[in-house]
Structure formats: structure tokens, C-alpha cells
Scaffold this motif. Structure first.
Motif, PDB file in Angstrom:
ATOM      1  N   GLU A 189       0.830  -1.207   0.000  1.00 50.23           N
ATOM      2  CA  GLU A 189       0.000   0.000   0.000  1.00 50.23           C
ATOM      3  C   GLU A 189       0.868   1.261   0.000  1.00 50.23           C
ATOM      4  O   GLU A 189       0.628   2.190  -0.778  1.00 50.23           O
ATOM      5  CB  GLU A 189      -0.929   0.007   1.209  1.00 50.23           C
ATOM      6  CG  GLU A 189      -1.821   1.235   1.282  1.00 50.23           C
ATOM      7  CD  GLU A 189      -2.701   1.255   2.508  1.00 50.23           C
ATOM      8  OE1 GLU A 189      -3.359   2.285   2.718  1.00 50.23           O
ATOM      9  OE2 GLU A 189      -2.737   0.264   3.260  1.00 50.23           O
ATOM     10  N   ARG A 190       1.893   1.293   0.834  1.00 52.64           N
ATOM     11  CA  ARG A 190       2.777   2.461   0.888  1.00 52.64           C
ATOM     12  C   ARG A 190       3.558   2.625  -0.405  1.00 52.64           C
ATOM     13  O   ARG A 190       3.722   3.733  -0.912  1.00 52.64           O
ATOM     14  CB  ARG A 190       3.742   2.336   2.060  1.00 52.64           C
ATOM     15  CG  ARG A 190       3.089   2.539   3.392  1.00 52.64           C
ATOM     16  CD  ARG A 190       4.108   2.443   4.476  1.00 52.64           C
ATOM     17  NE  ARG A 190       3.465   2.604   5.776  1.00 52.64           N
ATOM     18  CZ  ARG A 190       4.052   2.400   6.915  1.00 52.64           C
ATOM     19  NH1 ARG A 190       5.314   2.006   6.940  1.00 52.64           N
ATOM     20  NH2 ARG A 190       3.406   2.564   8.041  1.00 52.64           N
ATOM     21  N   VAL A 191       4.054   1.535  -0.924  1.00 55.21           N
ATOM     22  CA  VAL A 191       4.810   1.593  -2.176  1.00 55.21           C
ATOM     23  C   VAL A 191       3.906   2.055  -3.308  1.00 55.21           C
ATOM     24  O   VAL A 191       4.305   2.882  -4.135  1.00 55.21           O
ATOM     25  CB  VAL A 191       5.475   0.233  -2.488  1.00 55.21           C
ATOM     26  CG1 VAL A 191       6.048   0.210  -3.894  1.00 55.21           C
ATOM     27  CG2 VAL A 191       6.564  -0.064  -1.457  1.00 55.21           C
ATOM     28  N   ASN A 192       2.676   1.565  -3.353  1.00 55.46           N
ATOM     29  CA  ASN A 192       1.745   1.988  -4.400  1.00 55.46           C
ATOM     30  C   ASN A 192       1.425   3.475  -4.305  1.00 55.46           C
ATOM     31  O   ASN A 192       1.203   4.126  -5.337  1.00 55.46           O
ATOM     32  CB  ASN A 192       0.478   1.146  -4.374  1.00 55.46           C
ATOM     33  CG  ASN A 192       0.671  -0.191  -5.053  1.00 55.46           C
ATOM     34  OD1 ASN A 192       1.495  -0.332  -5.947  1.00 55.46           O
ATOM     35  ND2 ASN A 192      -0.080  -1.186  -4.622  1.00 55.46           N
ATOM     36  N   GLN A 193       1.413   4.026  -3.099  1.00 51.83           N
ATOM     37  CA  GLN A 193       1.221   5.473  -2.947  1.00 51.83           C
ATOM     38  C   GLN A 193       2.374   6.224  -3.594  1.00 51.83           C
ATOM     39  O   GLN A 193       2.172   7.231  -4.286  1.00 51.83           O
ATOM     40  CB  GLN A 193       1.111   5.861  -1.476  1.00 51.83           C
ATOM     41  CG  GLN A 193      -0.181   5.469  -0.823  1.00 51.83           C
ATOM     42  CD  GLN A 193      -0.189   5.793   0.672  1.00 51.83           C
ATOM     43  OE1 GLN A 193       0.801   6.255   1.232  1.00 51.83           O
ATOM     44  NE2 GLN A 193      -1.308   5.541   1.322  1.00 51.83           N
ATOM     45  N   ALA A 194       3.584   5.740  -3.369  1.00 52.42           N
ATOM     46  CA  ALA A 194       4.760   6.368  -3.975  1.00 52.42           C
ATOM     47  C   ALA A 194       4.732   6.208  -5.490  1.00 52.42           C
ATOM     48  O   ALA A 194       5.035   7.158  -6.235  1.00 52.42           O
ATOM     49  CB  ALA A 194       6.039   5.761  -3.393  1.00 52.42           C
ATOM     50  N   VAL A 195       4.371   5.031  -5.965  1.00 44.90           N
ATOM     51  CA  VAL A 195       4.268   4.777  -7.406  1.00 44.90           C
ATOM     52  C   VAL A 195       3.256   5.733  -8.022  1.00 44.90           C
ATOM     53  O   VAL A 195       3.520   6.348  -9.064  1.00 44.90           O
ATOM     54  CB  VAL A 195       3.885   3.306  -7.675  1.00 44.90           C
ATOM     55  CG1 VAL A 195       3.483   3.094  -9.131  1.00 44.90           C
ATOM     56  CG2 VAL A 195       5.038   2.372  -7.299  1.00 44.90           C
ATOM     57  N   ASP A 196       2.105   5.873  -7.389  1.00 43.49           N
ATOM     58  CA  ASP A 196       1.073   6.777  -7.912  1.00 43.49           C
ATOM     59  C   ASP A 196       1.563   8.223  -7.969  1.00 43.49           C
ATOM     60  O   ASP A 196       1.257   8.946  -8.916  1.00 43.49           O
ATOM     61  CB  ASP A 196      -0.200   6.680  -7.074  1.00 43.49           C
ATOM     62  CG  ASP A 196      -0.943   5.368  -7.265  1.00 43.49           C
ATOM     63  OD1 ASP A 196      -0.666   4.657  -8.259  1.00 43.49           O
ATOM     64  OD2 ASP A 196      -1.791   5.040  -6.407  1.00 43.49           O
ATOM     65  N   ALA A 197       2.336   8.633  -6.970  1.00 46.98           N
ATOM     66  CA  ALA A 197       2.867  10.000  -6.960  1.00 46.98           C
ATOM     67  C   ALA A 197       3.834  10.212  -8.127  1.00 46.98           C
ATOM     68  O   ALA A 197       3.808  11.260  -8.776  1.00 46.98           O
ATOM     69  CB  ALA A 197       3.564  10.281  -5.628  1.00 46.98           C
ATOM     70  N   ILE A 198       4.661   9.221  -8.396  1.00 47.26           N
ATOM     71  CA  ILE A 198       5.613   9.326  -9.501  1.00 47.26           C
ATOM     72  C   ILE A 198       4.874   9.364 -10.835  1.00 47.26           C
ATOM     73  O   ILE A 198       5.185  10.181 -11.710  1.00 47.26           O
ATOM     74  CB  ILE A 198       6.632   8.176  -9.442  1.00 47.26           C
ATOM     75  CG1 ILE A 198       7.536   8.359  -8.209  1.00 47.26           C
ATOM     76  CG2 ILE A 198       7.450   8.092 -10.722  1.00 47.26           C
ATOM     77  CD1 ILE A 198       8.380   7.157  -7.857  1.00 47.26           C
ATOM     78  N   ILE A 199       3.874   8.518 -10.994  1.00 48.19           N
ATOM     79  CA  ILE A 199       3.100   8.505 -12.236  1.00 48.19           C
ATOM     80  C   ILE A 199       2.350   9.816 -12.420  1.00 48.19           C
ATOM     81  O   ILE A 199       2.241  10.328 -13.537  1.00 48.19           O
ATOM     82  CB  ILE A 199       2.163   7.282 -12.271  1.00 48.19           C
ATOM     83  CG1 ILE A 199       3.001   6.019 -12.466  1.00 48.19           C
ATOM     84  CG2 ILE A 199       1.119   7.416 -13.371  1.00 48.19           C
ATOM     85  CD1 ILE A 199       2.238   4.733 -12.404  1.00 48.19           C
ATOM     86  N   GLU A 200       1.880  10.397 -11.336  1.00 44.26           N
ATOM     87  CA  GLU A 200       1.199  11.693 -11.425  1.00 44.26           C
ATOM     88  C   GLU A 200       2.152  12.764 -11.950  1.00 44.26           C
ATOM     89  O   GLU A 200       1.776  13.599 -12.777  1.00 44.26           O
ATOM     90  CB  GLU A 200       0.652  12.100 -10.062  1.00 44.26           C
ATOM     91  CG  GLU A 200      -0.122  13.391 -10.079  1.00 44.26           C
ATOM     92  CD  GLU A 200      -0.697  13.753  -8.721  1.00 44.26           C
ATOM     93  OE1 GLU A 200      -0.863  14.955  -8.476  1.00 44.26           O
ATOM     94  OE2 GLU A 200      -0.976  12.838  -7.922  1.00 44.26           O
ATOM     95  N   VAL A 201       3.393  12.743 -11.496  1.00 42.93           N
ATOM     96  CA  VAL A 201       4.380  13.711 -11.971  1.00 42.93           C
ATOM     97  C   VAL A 201       4.667  13.501 -13.459  1.00 42.93           C
ATOM     98  O   VAL A 201       4.818  14.468 -14.205  1.00 42.93           O
ATOM     99  CB  VAL A 201       5.686  13.613 -11.138  1.00 42.93           C
ATOM    100  CG1 VAL A 201       6.841  14.334 -11.811  1.00 42.93           C
ATOM    101  CG2 VAL A 201       5.451  14.174  -9.745  1.00 42.93           C
ATOM    102  N   LEU A 202       4.736  12.248 -13.895  1.00 42.55           N
ATOM    103  CA  LEU A 202       4.978  11.962 -15.313  1.00 42.55           C
ATOM    104  C   LEU A 202       3.861  12.497 -16.190  1.00 42.55           C
ATOM    105  O   LEU A 202       4.091  12.904 -17.326  1.00 42.55           O
ATOM    106  CB  LEU A 202       5.124  10.452 -15.540  1.00 42.55           C
ATOM    107  CG  LEU A 202       6.407   9.814 -15.048  1.00 42.55           C
ATOM    108  CD1 LEU A 202       6.325   8.295 -15.180  1.00 42.55           C
ATOM    109  CD2 LEU A 202       7.609  10.351 -15.804  1.00 42.55           C
TER     110      LEU A 202
END
Length: 109
Positions: free
Chosen positions: A12-25
Motif C-alpha cells: 500500500e505504501r509503495v503503491n502510494q509512492a508509485v502513484d505519486a511518480i506517475i502523477e508527476v509523469l
């Protein structure tokens, strides 16, 4: 105030970070990026890695290429997320430089 580090990684925590990175992209703006994004979202991380390895100067692909490894929750997950975030930031910077260069060219011509 110093925040205590959470040492336990969860999906869950890693997916939050992944989502943040994808949002920046941001949204894919080319067919190649769309292909990589679709492969990433479907869990086909090997295709994303292949696209990144054959397009070495593409920071969008580099960022997505790292992210597939982040969801495995290994001791390297922090490093993988950091490298992906750096690549995403490079992608945003490259886009900004292109836009600014075009704006300056238009203004000076």
C-alpha cells in the motif's frame, strides 16, 4: 520535529509512492509512452523494461522501467523508488526546457 522512519514496507505504501511518480509523469504524450504506460498498468513490467533499455535517453520510460521492480518489496525498493522519482523529475525538466526554448525562439524571431 524529527519524523520517525517507518521501516516496514507495505504494498500500500509503495503503491502510494508509485502513484505519486506517475502523477508527476503525467499522461503519455507519444505512442511509445502510451505503450509503456499500458504495459505498466497491466503488470507487464518486462515490456516496460525492454522499452526503457532500447530508448536509453527517454526519462519517461526510465521512470516507468524502475517502477515495476518497486512493487516486489525488496531491500532495494527505496532505491528503486528514488531512481524512478529522479527520472520522472528529469522528464518534467526536459519538457519544461523544450517549452521554454520554443517560447524564446518564438519571441526572438
Amino acid at each position: 520535529m524529527v519524523q520517525a522512519l517507518q521501516t516496514e514496507l507495505t504494498l500500500e505504501r509503495v503503491n502510494q509512492a508509485v502513484d505519486a511518480i506517475i502523477e508527476v509523469l503525467g499522461s503519455p504524450e507519444s505512442d511509445l509512452h502510451a505503450q509503456a504506460y499500458k504495459a505498466f498498468r497491466s503488470g507487464d513490467y518486462q515490456t516496460v523494461k525492454r522499452l526503457a533499455s532500447t530508448n536509453l535517453s527517454d526519462s519517461y520510460l526510465k521512470a516507468l522501467g524502475y517502477l515495476g521492480g518497486a512493487v516486489k518489496l525488496t531491500p532495494n525498493t527505496d532505491t528503486i523508488l528514488a531512481e524512478s522519482a529522479r527520472a520522472a523529475a528529469d522528464f518534467v525538466k526536459e519538457k519544461a526546457l523544450q517549452r521554454l526554448g520554443s517560447a524564446i525562439a518564438t519571441a526572438l524571431n
